[in-house]
Write a protein that holds these residues in place. Structure first.
Motif, PDB file in Angstrom:
ATOM      1  N   GLY A 147      30.192  41.247  46.109  1.00 64.78           N
ATOM      2  CA  GLY A 147      31.673  40.808  46.632  1.00 64.78           C
ATOM      3  C   GLY A 147      31.746  40.700  47.792  1.00 64.78           C
ATOM      4  N   GLY A 148      32.363  39.225  48.182  1.00 64.43           N
ATOM      5  CA  GLY A 148      32.793  38.854  49.635  1.00 64.43           C
ATOM      6  C   GLY A 148      32.033  37.859  50.032  1.00 64.43           C
ATOM      7  N   ALA A 149      30.745  37.827  49.071  1.00 61.50           N
ATOM      8  CA  ALA A 149      29.525  36.663  49.524  1.00 61.50           C
ATOM      9  C   ALA A 149      29.766  35.651  48.489  1.00 61.50           C
ATOM     10  CB  ALA A 149      28.208  37.308  49.457  1.00 61.50           C
ATOM     11  N   ASN A 150      29.809  35.985  47.160  1.00 59.06           N
ATOM     12  CA  ASN A 150      29.739  34.803  46.082  1.00 59.06           C
ATOM     13  C   ASN A 150      30.791  35.082  45.119  1.00 59.06           C
ATOM     14  OD1 ASN A 150      28.959  37.270  44.842  1.00 59.06           O
ATOM     15  ND2 ASN A 150      26.937  36.367  43.600  1.00 59.06           N
ATOM     16  N   THR A 151      31.709  35.940  45.586  1.00 56.85           N
ATOM     17  CA  THR A 151      33.207  36.053  45.184  1.00 56.85           C
ATOM     18  C   THR A 151      34.277  35.956  46.173  1.00 56.85           C
ATOM     19  OG1 THR A 151      33.266  38.488  45.050  1.00 56.85           O
ATOM     20  CG2 THR A 151      32.195  37.379  43.172  1.00 56.85           C
ATOM     21  N   PRO A 152      35.356  35.827  45.882  1.00 58.32           N
ATOM     22  CA  PRO A 152      36.444  36.069  47.101  1.00 58.32           C
ATOM     23  C   PRO A 152      36.345  37.469  47.568  1.00 58.32           C
ATOM     24  CG  PRO A 152      37.511  34.992  44.906  1.00 58.32           C
ATOM     25  CD  PRO A 152      36.015  35.399  44.605  1.00 58.32           C
ATOM     26  N   ALA A 153      37.080  37.630  48.806  1.00 59.51           N
ATOM     27  CA  ALA A 153      37.088  38.753  49.442  1.00 59.51           C
ATOM     28  C   ALA A 153      38.364  39.359  48.996  1.00 59.51           C
ATOM     29  CB  ALA A 153      37.345  38.546  51.024  1.00 59.51           C
ATOM     30  N   SER A 154      38.406  39.803  47.620  1.00 57.92           N
ATOM     31  CA  SER A 154      39.493  40.469  47.320  1.00 57.92           C
ATOM     32  C   SER A 154      39.167  41.217  45.755  1.00 57.92           C
ATOM     33  CB  SER A 154      40.590  39.261  46.692  1.00 57.92           C
ATOM     34  OG  SER A 154      41.646  39.784  45.792  1.00 57.92           O
ATOM     35  N   VAL A 155      39.493  42.257  45.563  1.00 58.93           N
ATOM     36  CA  VAL A 155      39.030  43.062  44.266  1.00 58.93           C
ATOM     37  C   VAL A 155      39.618  42.268  43.049  1.00 58.93           C
ATOM     38  CG1 VAL A 155      39.055  45.103  43.033  1.00 58.93           C
ATOM     39  CG2 VAL A 155      38.420  45.259  45.355  1.00 58.93           C
ATOM     40  N   PRO A 156      40.783  42.317  43.048  1.00 60.42           N
ATOM     41  CA  PRO A 156      41.444  41.591  41.979  1.00 60.42           C
ATOM     42  C   PRO A 156      40.862  40.064  41.543  1.00 60.42           C
ATOM     43  CG  PRO A 156      43.258  42.554  42.963  1.00 60.42           C
ATOM     44  CD  PRO A 156      42.177  42.637  43.664  1.00 60.42           C
ATOM     45  N   ALA A 157      40.839  39.274  42.457  1.00 63.04           N
ATOM     46  CA  ALA A 157      40.247  37.960  42.345  1.00 63.04           C
ATOM     47  C   ALA A 157      38.709  37.907  42.069  1.00 63.04           C
ATOM     48  CB  ALA A 157      40.606  36.978  43.832  1.00 63.04           C
ATOM     49  N   THR A 158      37.971  38.910  42.582  1.00 59.17           N
ATOM     50  CA  THR A 158      36.697  38.972  42.171  1.00 59.17           C
ATOM     51  C   THR A 158      36.577  39.431  40.823  1.00 59.17           C
ATOM     52  OG1 THR A 158      35.712  39.736  44.483  1.00 59.17           O
ATOM     53  CG2 THR A 158      34.419  40.303  42.447  1.00 59.17           C
ATOM     54  N   VAL A 159      37.426  40.032  40.256  1.00 60.33           N
ATOM     55  CA  VAL A 159      37.309  40.425  38.894  1.00 60.33           C
ATOM     56  C   VAL A 159      37.752  39.366  37.841  1.00 60.33           C
ATOM     57  CG1 VAL A 159      38.255  41.780  36.958  1.00 60.33           C
ATOM     58  CG2 VAL A 159      37.600  43.077  39.206  1.00 60.33           C
ATOM     59  N   ALA A 160      38.631  38.546  38.415  1.00 62.02           N
ATOM     60  CA  ALA A 160      39.167  37.130  37.731  1.00 62.02           C
ATOM     61  C   ALA A 160      37.987  36.238  37.726  1.00 62.02           C
ATOM     62  CB  ALA A 160      40.349  36.709  38.495  1.00 62.02           C
ATOM     63  N   GLN A 161      37.208  36.146  38.627  1.00 66.06           N
ATOM     64  CA  GLN A 161      36.075  34.963  38.458  1.00 66.06           C
ATOM     65  C   GLN A 161      34.952  35.687  37.738  1.00 66.06           C
ATOM     66  OE1 GLN A 161      34.213  33.540  42.491  1.00 66.06           O
ATOM     67  NE2 GLN A 161      32.177  34.333  41.429  1.00 66.06           N
ATOM     68  N   LEU A 162      34.725  36.953  37.964  1.00 61.40           N
ATOM     69  CA  LEU A 162      33.537  37.594  37.141  1.00 61.40           C
ATOM     70  C   LEU A 162      33.870  37.545  35.719  1.00 61.40           C
ATOM     71  CD1 LEU A 162      32.330  41.082  37.805  1.00 61.40           C
ATOM     72  CD2 LEU A 162      32.930  40.425  35.708  1.00 61.40           C
ATOM     73  N   ASN A 163      35.206  37.815  35.282  1.00 57.21           N
ATOM     74  CA  ASN A 163      35.645  37.811  34.139  1.00 57.21           C
ATOM     75  C   ASN A 163      35.345  36.385  33.275  1.00 57.21           C
ATOM     76  OD1 ASN A 163      37.051  39.457  31.642  1.00 57.21           O
ATOM     77  ND2 ASN A 163      38.807  37.829  32.129  1.00 57.21           N
ATOM     78  N   ALA A 164      35.654  35.413  34.202  1.00 62.39           N
ATOM     79  CA  ALA A 164      35.477  34.155  33.678  1.00 62.39           C
ATOM     80  C   ALA A 164      33.975  33.872  33.334  1.00 62.39           C
ATOM     81  CB  ALA A 164      36.169  33.013  34.510  1.00 62.39           C
ATOM     82  N   GLU A 165      33.223  34.203  34.424  1.00 59.24           N
ATOM     83  CA  GLU A 165      31.733  34.025  34.150  1.00 59.24           C
ATOM     84  C   GLU A 165      31.265  34.829  32.866  1.00 59.24           C
ATOM     85  OE1 GLU A 165      30.527  33.576  38.841  1.00 59.24           O
ATOM     86  OE2 GLU A 165      30.836  35.460  37.934  1.00 59.24           O
ATOM     87  N   ALA A 166      31.773  35.840  32.696  1.00 56.67           N
ATOM     88  CA  ALA A 166      31.247  36.865  31.855  1.00 56.67           C
ATOM     89  C   ALA A 166      31.728  36.187  30.114  1.00 56.67           C
ATOM     90  CB  ALA A 166      31.568  38.217  31.636  1.00 56.67           C
ATOM     91  N   LEU A 167      33.121  35.742  30.021  1.00 54.84           N
ATOM     92  CA  LEU A 167      33.526  35.028  29.061  1.00 54.84           C
ATOM     93  C   LEU A 167      32.921  33.899  28.556  1.00 54.84           C
ATOM     94  CD1 LEU A 167      37.351  35.625  29.403  1.00 54.84           C
ATOM     95  CD2 LEU A 167      35.958  37.054  28.052  1.00 54.84           C
ATOM     96  N   SER A 168      32.501  32.961  29.655  1.00 52.80           N
ATOM     97  CA  SER A 168      31.867  31.789  29.409  1.00 52.80           C
ATOM     98  C   SER A 168      30.579  31.916  28.675  1.00 52.80           C
ATOM     99  CB  SER A 168      31.522  30.978  30.465  1.00 52.80           C
ATOM    100  OG  SER A 168      30.718  31.541  31.414  1.00 52.80           O
TER     101      SER A 168
END
Length: 518
Positions: free
Chosen positions: A266-287
């Motif tokens: 978190g903050g390195a390969n995701t945005p520095a934001s908990v909700p935005a990190t979860v949104a990116q992670l969720n997209a990656e997992a769903l794909s």
């Protein structure tokens, strides 16, 4: 080779140490965990839908890179839009595909008594994997060997709350990297009759694991019964590579579960934001979850992730932070929104020894994981130093922590409420319950009594050597290993596994290469 699923092993009698241990401690595996705790849901319905919409927007408009020609061709046939290696996934297609993932299934161990269900309220504890170092029985940090790996598989087998032996709990440096997966898989199969994980370090390695599982359980049995688990890590942000995708195909084609796991710093390969990190992670997992169903519709797959936040002072990954707990709660909600089982990481420590920091970090994560409602609870024993080492002492302490969490997750036991309440007028004001028949009958099970925590007086603690938790834990590990009884493999199956390993090791050069094509 088709071989019938092995029968429950018959364990021979043995040394006095074994008899002594079994007379005082039950080392039989606990059934799979039924987690009755209420889920901690920190997002309202609108926020869940906001994360879903943001993730779908990422999939449709940013896209995910699949660095694998076979996967690109698979997506093209499935109707996805491709621009080079970037795949743009329509949300309707994603929803259609993930709807075919089983919401629950049962893992089959070589001892059927150790079968465990996963999904819904059913969960399992799985030890850590991947440590390049260990802290051994003398608490010395060093490179591991195959013998050390076997030791951890034996400790997993002897720990009631651990439902799996995982796979390479530690990296066995005394065996070539290119052949290591064979010996790791055999160790998991040989030293325990619980379920285990399968190596995904290359597509060919994953195929070897599938062939060894077919030898152990039989091809036909494997086709319709989950027996192992593969982990496929994404390269955040938004990349899946050939190694992981090829390994995923090897597992999914044989109907074996895969963890689709973005690797979050978190903050390195995701945005520095908990909700935005979860949104990116969720997209990656769903794909990745969607791709598992392109490979084989109906194949079991698990929404995965590895969560860490990064220190902005040093760049080091951190464990036990508030944001990791928040993300676990949020990811649990998203997995339930899509009705898929999900994996998390447990009892993580960044400390260098089994000290107070390790305890605080691990306890924080364990509590969050239990209240988040995770199903596949990985890294549940031994993890310290950000995963750089597996500690024998921490391994057995963590295993007992899992047993304590297991007991908590069962909730209050009401079966003897009336008889227990009847003791109140018997004792009356000013009395005590120690000698009451109800207490005498139930005292051993009414309250969890940790073996590794010391609650005696300081005088007794001093008289017994003033041992702190690390020393007590190492003594406990030695006692477990002295009492270990190997659950014998069927002789024909064992010979077939060793023959397969011998043939493959002659085919694979002992080179330090992970992506061999032999």
């Amino acid at each position: 080779m088709d071989v019938q699923a092995p029968k429950s092993p018959v364990r021979a009698g043995g040394r006095a140490a074994r008899r002594s241990l079994r007379s005082t401690r039950d080392v039989a595996m606990l059934p799979g965990l039924t987690n009755t705790l209420p889920h901690c849901e920190i997002m309202d319905d609108g926020q869940v839908e906001k994360i879903d919409a943001a993730s779908m927007d990422i999939l449709e408009n940013v896209g995910v890179v699949f660095r694998d020609e076979i996967a690109l061709n698979d997506w093209r046939r499935a109707g996805a839009k491709l621009v080079g290696e970037r795949v743009y996934l329509d949300r309707g297609l994603v929803r259609e595909l993930i709807a075919t993932i089983p919401a629950s299934f049962t893992y089959h161990a070589r001892n059927p008594a150790n079968n465990v269900a996963l999904g819904g309220r059913q969960a399992v504890f799985v030890p850590m994997t991947g440590a390049p170092y260990l802290r051994d029985l003398e608490d010395v940090r060093r490179n591991p060997t195959l013998e050390d790996l076997a030791m951890f598989h034996k400790l997993s087998h002897m720990s009631p709350a651990l439902h799996s032996t995982a796979h390479h709990i530690v990296e066995p440096y005394d065996h070539p990297i290119s052949q290591r997966h064979l010996r790791i898989t055999y160790s998991s199969m040989k030293h325990s009759d619980k379920m285990f994980m399968g190596m995904t370090t290359s597509p060919r390695n994953a195929e070897d694991v599938m062939e060894m599982c077919a030898i152990l359980f039989g091809d036909v049995f494997l086709e319709s019964h989950p027996v192992t688990t593969g982990n496929c890590n994404g390269n955040s942000p938004l990349v899946w590579d050939e190694t992981m995708l090829g390994a995923m195909r090897a597992f999914c084609r044989r109907n074996q579960p895969v963890l689709c796991s973005p690797f979050v710093l978190g903050g390195a390969n995701t945005p520095a934001s908990v909700p935005a990190t979860v949104a990116q992670l969720n997209a990656e997992a769903l794909s990745a979850l969607a791709y598992s169903q392109v490979i084989r519709k109906g194949a079991p797959a698990i929404y995965g992730h590895y969560l860490s936040t990064v220190s902005m002072r040093s760049g080091a990954p951190m464990a036990g932070t508030p944001e990791i707990s928040l993300m676990n709660f949020m990811i649990g909600q998203m997995a339930r929104y899509y009705n898929v089982p999900w994996r998390t990481s447990n009892l993580l420590g960044g400390a260098k020894t089994l000290d107070a920091q390790a305890g605080y970090e691990s306890a924080t994560t364990l509590s969050a994981v239990m209240h988040a409602g995770a199903h596949y609870i990985w890294h549940s024993a031994g993890w310290n130093e950000a995963g750089m080492h597996c500690s024998v002492a921490k391994f057995v302490v963590d295993a007992e922590q899992c047993a304590m969490a297991y007991r908590m997750a069962q909730g209050p036991q009401w079966n003897d409420f009336e008889t227990a309440l009847a003791a109140v007028p018997d004792v009356g004001p000013g009395g005590h319950y120690l000698g009451h028949p109800h207490t005498q009958e139930h005292f051993q099970t009414a309250y969890f009594m940790p073996e590794l925590f010391d609650n005696n007086s300081i005088e007794q603690w001093t008289a017994e050597g003033s041992k702190e938790i690390t020393a007590r834990a190492l003594d406990h590990a030695r006692a477990l290993l002295a009492a270990y009884e190997e659950p014998q493999l069927d002789a024909a199956i064992n010979e077939a596994l060793l023959d397969y390993i011998d043939r493959r090791e002659r085919q694979i050069p002992p080179a330090d290469a992970l992506n061999q094509e032999y």
